[in-house]
Enzyme design. Structure first.
Site: not given
Ligand code: SAH
Ligand code: SF4
Length: 412
Positions: A122, A135, A211-212, A243, A265-267, A344
């Site tokens: 997508e 994106c 994806g990563e 990212s 993506s620290l989180h 989300n």
């Molecule tokens: N794999 C890479 C890039 C794709 S994901 C990574 O993880 O950085 C990109 C971003 O999508 C993540 O940082 C995350 O913040 C966001 N993301 C994924 N699922 C989400 C959700 N359900 N709600 C909000 N943000 C989300």
């Molecule tokens: Fe993959 Fe994690 Fe990024 Fe989702 S947030 S695309 S599972 S690395």
């Protein structure tokens, strides 16, 4: 563990490489999208052109392909009429197939796309007052299993090729009508000047789809080179952000070989929580990750690293977490900004989004420490526009329903 049989992963320390740059097609033709000019030149020679012809034609094709958005050789008016049918016979200028195109009430657009071998992925376009961000996906599915991410629940099917990655940007330009017009003569400088960035809808790219990207490093790099090439899609590297969930060994190469902005993506700010919600943390821990950020080539106060932080109720959203985030950024002296992303929810997800008051309080603490911490407005919620969600929704649809919608998308 995800089933990765279709494209073996060379150990999680290494990015997944795809050695073949040309994907074989049933009709024997070669898709030129995703190839650099030098490779197009070689392929033209292999198909029978002499070196001089191959050089000239590859330059013309490159320009038409990536700068003008041509989808047919018939449009390439400076290539002789007799040669165009020969090219048509040997090559194609492909785009990902559109399975579904959705338009949100807030202007967000989302496409469910499909590779030629039938895998769905997508792409999302998010228009704002001063910019429009596309994106882009790098893989079908993801090998990592972040617990809050819908893509993380899918198995990795395969890496996207450079053509399928740059093809997303080209498709978006098709849909937005953003290829430059003009007389289409590459020798005419005045004509080239018609290709201006101002007034354009698609101004920024984020590698934040499925994806990563750092596990598909070579293909992402090759695709982004075409996007950044002044003779290609001509988008500045300053307008592109990659990212990563924290693939530490690939971060320096990302800075050196691609040179785009970095988002991480620290989180979470401690091992326990990050191990749980971003499991790659068990392999590359917080200290290593933050050190790699401090060492990221090209990062400066003018080009800050973005830390993405998804707000999960009672998981990572306390005031103490916010203070710890500030402390870590200061400890590593990072030129950083923080993006707070309201979670989300998706069907089956185990988390709830933090309350608006909690998010505000978290944001204020980071702001007061002198670090920008905007709260991202959720976009396209009516069309499931968060990572991995359209695909999951579409998997539940019948084939006939999808075919109908694809026909409608084609007619748009
Ligand atoms: N794999 C890479 C890039 C794709 S994901 C990574 O993880 O950085 C990109 C971003 O999508 C993540 O940082 C995350 O913040 C966001 N993301 C994924 N699922 C989400 C959700 N359900 N709600 C909000 N943000 C989300
Ligand atoms: Fe993959 Fe994690 Fe990024 Fe989702 S947030 S695309 S599972 S690395």
């Amino acid at each position: 563990m995800p089933d990765t049989n279709l494209m073996p992963i060379a150990g999680l320390d290494n990015p997944v490489t795809t050695p073949r740059d040309v994907t074989p097609r049933e009709d024997g033709r070669i898709d030129l999208v995703g190839l650099p000019q030098a490779r197009i030149c070689e392929i033209l020679e292999e198909a029978g052109l002499d070196t001089k012809q191959a050089k000239l034609r590859s330059k013309q094709i490159f320009h038409w392909l990536y700068h003008r958005g041509a989808t047919e050789f018939a449009d390439m008016t400076d290539i002789s009429k007799t040669m165009r049918p020969w090219m048509e016979e040997h090559f194609i200028l492909g785009r990902p197939n559109i399975i579904e195109a959705q338009h949100s009430t807030d202007g967000t657009r989302k496409w469910l796309l499909q590779t030629d071998d039938g895998h769905d992925f997508e792409m999302v376009f998010i228009p704002d007052a001063d910019r429009g961000t596309l994106c882009v996906s790098s893989q079908v599915g993801c090998t990592l299993n972040c617990t809050f991410c819908a893509t993380g629940t899918m198995r990795l099917v395969r890496n996207l090729t450079p053509g399928e990655i740059v093809g997303q940007v080209m498709l978006a330009r098709d849909a937005l009508g953003e290829w430059p017009k003009g007389k289409m003569d590459i020798s005419d400088e005045a004509d080239a000047a018609e290709y201006r960035a101002d007034g354009r809808l698609l101004t920024n790219i984020v590698m934040m789809g499925m994806g990563e990207p750092l596990y598909n490093f070579d293909n992402v790099r090759d695709a982004l080179k075409l996007v950044m090439d002044g003779h290609g899609l001509a988008l500045s590297k300053r307008r592109i952000t990659l990212s990563t969930s924290g693939v530490v060994p690939m971060m320096a190469r990302c800075g050196e070989e691609i040179g785009v902005n970095l988002a991480v993506s620290l989180h979470a700010v401690n091992k326990e929580v990050r191990d749980e919600i971003v499991p790659i943390n068990r392999k590359y821990g917080l200290e290593e990750l933050l050190q790699a950020c401090a060492d990221y080539p090209g990062a400066s106060n003018a080009r800050r690293i973005t830390f993405e932080y998804v707000m999960l109720k009672d998981k990572n959203d306390s005031d103490a977490d916010a203070h710890e985030l500030v402390r870590l950024i200061k400890q590593y002296d990072l030129p950083a900004k923080v993006n707070l992303i309201p979670f989300n929810p998706w069907p089956g997800s185990a988390y709830e989004c933090s309350t608006p008051e909690r998010i505000k309080s978290f944001s204020n603490i980071v702001f007061e420490a002198g670090i920008s911490a905007p709260v991202r407005t959720p976009r396209g919620r009516d069309i499931d526009a968060a990572c991995g969600q359209l695909k999951t929704a579409a998997e539940k649809k019948s084939r006939a329903e999808r075919d109908r919608e694809a026909a409608a998308a084609d007619a748009e």
